[in-house]
Design a protein around this motif. Sequence first.
Motif, PDB file in Angstrom:
ATOM      1  N   PHE A  91       0.784  -1.252   0.054  1.00 27.76           N
ATOM      2  CA  PHE A  91       0.234  -0.037  -0.049  1.00 27.76           C
ATOM      3  C   PHE A  91       0.686   1.343  -0.073  1.00 27.76           C
ATOM      4  O   PHE A  91       0.649   2.422  -0.556  1.00 27.76           O
ATOM      5  N   VAL A  92       1.814   1.378   0.658  1.00 27.20           N
ATOM      6  CA  VAL A  92       2.944   2.206   0.746  1.00 27.20           C
ATOM      7  C   VAL A  92       3.396   2.611  -0.741  1.00 27.20           C
ATOM      8  O   VAL A  92       3.425   3.608  -1.049  1.00 27.20           O
ATOM      9  N   VAL A  93       3.854   1.499  -1.409  1.00 26.40           N
ATOM     10  CA  VAL A  93       4.445   1.986  -2.607  1.00 26.40           C
ATOM     11  C   VAL A  93       3.570   2.354  -3.828  1.00 26.40           C
ATOM     12  O   VAL A  93       3.627   3.394  -4.345  1.00 26.40           O
ATOM     13  N   ILE A  94       2.418   1.637  -3.637  1.00 21.63           N
ATOM     14  CA  ILE A  94       1.271   2.078  -4.785  1.00 21.63           C
ATOM     15  C   ILE A  94       0.813   3.440  -4.561  1.00 21.63           C
ATOM     16  O   ILE A  94       0.058   3.947  -5.393  1.00 21.63           O
ATOM     17  N   ALA A  95       0.659   3.616  -3.317  1.00 24.98           N
ATOM     18  CA  ALA A  95       0.289   5.177  -2.996  1.00 24.98           C
ATOM     19  C   ALA A  95       1.155   6.148  -3.162  1.00 24.98           C
ATOM     20  O   ALA A  95       0.976   7.393  -3.218  1.00 24.98           O
ATOM     21  N   GLU A  96       2.425   5.834  -3.374  1.00 26.72           N
ATOM     22  CA  GLU A  96       3.664   6.792  -3.767  1.00 26.72           C
ATOM     23  C   GLU A  96       4.087   7.096  -5.203  1.00 26.72           C
ATOM     24  O   GLU A  96       4.347   7.995  -5.580  1.00 26.72           O
ATOM     25  N   ILE A  97       4.033   5.909  -5.795  1.00 31.29           N
ATOM     26  CA  ILE A  97       4.870   5.982  -6.993  1.00 31.29           C
ATOM     27  C   ILE A  97       3.903   6.701  -8.248  1.00 31.29           C
ATOM     28  O   ILE A  97       4.791   7.174  -9.329  1.00 31.29           O
ATOM     29  N   PHE A  98       2.652   7.210  -8.136  1.00 28.68           N
ATOM     30  CA  PHE A  98       2.037   7.520  -9.394  1.00 28.68           C
ATOM     31  C   PHE A  98       1.778   9.240  -9.232  1.00 28.68           C
ATOM     32  O   PHE A  98       1.887   9.669  -8.263  1.00 28.68           O
ATOM     33  N   PRO A  99       1.939   9.570 -10.329  1.00 28.42           N
ATOM     34  CA  PRO A  99       1.981  11.036 -10.367  1.00 28.42           C
ATOM     35  C   PRO A  99       0.430  11.618 -10.030  1.00 28.42           C
ATOM     36  O   PRO A  99      -0.301  11.039 -10.115  1.00 28.42           O
ATOM     37  N   THR A 100       0.680  12.973  -9.506  1.00 35.82           N
ATOM     38  CA  THR A 100      -0.847  13.478  -8.529  1.00 35.82           C
ATOM     39  C   THR A 100      -1.800  13.338  -9.570  1.00 35.82           C
ATOM     40  O   THR A 100      -3.008  12.952  -9.448  1.00 35.82           O
ATOM     41  N   LYS A 101      -1.627  13.945 -10.835  1.00 39.98           N
ATOM     42  CA  LYS A 101      -2.489  13.751 -11.841  1.00 39.98           C
ATOM     43  C   LYS A 101      -3.270  12.672 -12.006  1.00 39.98           C
ATOM     44  O   LYS A 101      -4.751  12.414 -12.260  1.00 39.98           O
ATOM     45  N   ALA A 102      -2.443  11.534 -12.079  1.00 39.26           N
ATOM     46  CA  ALA A 102      -3.003   9.980 -12.634  1.00 39.26           C
ATOM     47  C   ALA A 102      -3.272   9.154 -11.148  1.00 39.26           C
ATOM     48  O   ALA A 102      -3.604   8.206 -11.474  1.00 39.26           O
ATOM     49  N   ARG A 103      -2.851   9.897 -10.016  1.00 39.49           N
ATOM     50  CA  ARG A 103      -2.774   8.952  -8.703  1.00 39.49           C
ATOM     51  C   ARG A 103      -4.097   8.027  -8.455  1.00 39.49           C
ATOM     52  O   ARG A 103      -3.950   6.951  -8.572  1.00 39.49           O
ATOM     53  N   ALA A 104      -5.195   8.724  -8.522  1.00 44.97           N
ATOM     54  CA  ALA A 104      -6.396   8.005  -8.273  1.00 44.97           C
ATOM     55  C   ALA A 104      -6.811   6.882  -9.424  1.00 44.97           C
ATOM     56  O   ALA A 104      -7.064   5.898  -8.899  1.00 44.97           O
ATOM     57  N   THR A 105      -6.730   7.383 -10.753  1.00 48.92           N
ATOM     58  CA  THR A 105      -7.116   6.499 -11.447  1.00 48.92           C
ATOM     59  C   THR A 105      -5.975   5.300 -11.298  1.00 48.92           C
ATOM     60  O   THR A 105      -6.504   4.014 -11.534  1.00 48.92           O
ATOM     61  N   ALA A 106      -4.681   5.332 -11.380  1.00 45.76           N
ATOM     62  CA  ALA A 106      -3.508   4.444 -11.296  1.00 45.76           C
ATOM     63  C   ALA A 106      -3.953   3.485 -10.277  1.00 45.76           C
ATOM     64  O   ALA A 106      -3.606   2.330 -10.364  1.00 45.76           O
ATOM     65  N   MET A 107      -4.173   4.128  -9.252  1.00 46.06           N
ATOM     66  CA  MET A 107      -4.158   3.316  -7.794  1.00 46.06           C
ATOM     67  C   MET A 107      -5.356   2.503  -7.960  1.00 46.06           C
ATOM     68  O   MET A 107      -5.390   1.235  -7.712  1.00 46.06           O
TER      69      MET A 107
END
Length: 450
Positions: free
Chosen positions: A368-384
């Motif tokens: 959960f730590v890594v997948i909450a960190e590695i995505f850009p802000t703009k795409a974070r919600a969709t990518a997570m």
Amino acid sequence: MSTNTSSNIIYKSTLVASVGGLLFGYDTAVISGAIGFMKIYYQLSDVMTGWVASCALLGCIIGAMYSGKLSDQVGRKRVLMLSALLFIISSVGTALAPNLWIFVIFRIIGGMGIGIASMLSPMYISEMAPAAIRGRLISIFQLGIVTGILVIYFVNAYIAGIHDESWNISTGWRWMFGSGVIPSIIFILLLLSVPESPRWLAKQKRNNEALAILTQINGTHAAQKELESISESLKDETPFSFSEIKEPQLKQALIIGILLAVFSQITGINAIMYYAPEIFKSTGVGSDSAFIQTILVGVINLIFTFVAIKYVDLWGRKKLLLLGISGMAICLFIVGFAFYTQQQGYLVLIAILGYIACFAMSLGPLTFVVIAEIFPTKARATAMSVATFFLWLAVFLVSQTFPVLIGSIGNAYTFWIYMIVAVITFLFIWKMVPETKGKTLEEIEKTWEK
């Protein structure tokens, strides 16, 4: 701005979001105490027992899939409230269900709540947290999950002990499901007291509100700098669409996120968590001591999550992940060996507890730590959302295939298959997963651009 107030708001927000984790653990594990009684009550076949035990996972998959998009539109906080509402509806509906199919529908609704909380709670924490302690704070979400699992183990044991077996078969299991109403209502009330994610507010161009929250967290000077770097990362104003996932830097982050989510599950953790009493019974211990050993699993899970919380920001994500997965592989080998040579009893118990301890300090929280960190802000919600969707898909596959594997190739070879997967996971983490310790989310975003 005193650091005291700033740490107060960030710890309060983290703890409230982690109640989402507690509900997630509570709701996924409630079935472990109820399924035996339901099997008799509804005269379920093995296939139907598997379906009733795992139907909530379909809801998890749906919840994870849509929560990202929804939280981009209406905010992180409102969608977390929606997850609590789904938990309430599910608890009441499963407790009062007049027949099995209505029970299943309400279980799936509860699963949607779990799917949302599993994606959104860690994301909300990551968007609130200062870089230096972000790993520790997101790991507290996992602490919420294992606390929820442990609490429901005790609640189930308490309810099962109120009356005799026939009461449990007719009514007791309904009380187990209904008990989820209490933590759900507490979660909704607590959410009213925490702020919205500053990164979401910045995305909505509500910069003054975002700055006010960042100031409370980081102090005036740091907040201004952080808001500038968030705004910089959001410069491209076109709304995020799925087609952008093909962009090289996002694609790489997404592949790592998906694989880590899948590996965290197909190394067998849920097979052990869902079927612990059955595994212990197969080693020849009675039903009561199997329940006690299951509670022991919950306790070890809780204790070793604190190891992750303590060391994730000191040692870094990668070192802790590699250490944990090595231990998991060794313990899986021993469990398989014990079944193969029929030296069951305490050897299986010790190796399973060792496996749980290694998981709890590494893959459990750090996925959960890594997948909450590695995505850009703009795409974070969709990518997570995408990564969490695959996580639940993997959970579903493991819980469906475990009884089949045990039945067809036996205990020893089943655990050895999980061991081989653990070795592959070690190589994947070593080669592919980046170290994100101590970097702001925007700095992590820039490393992909390189």
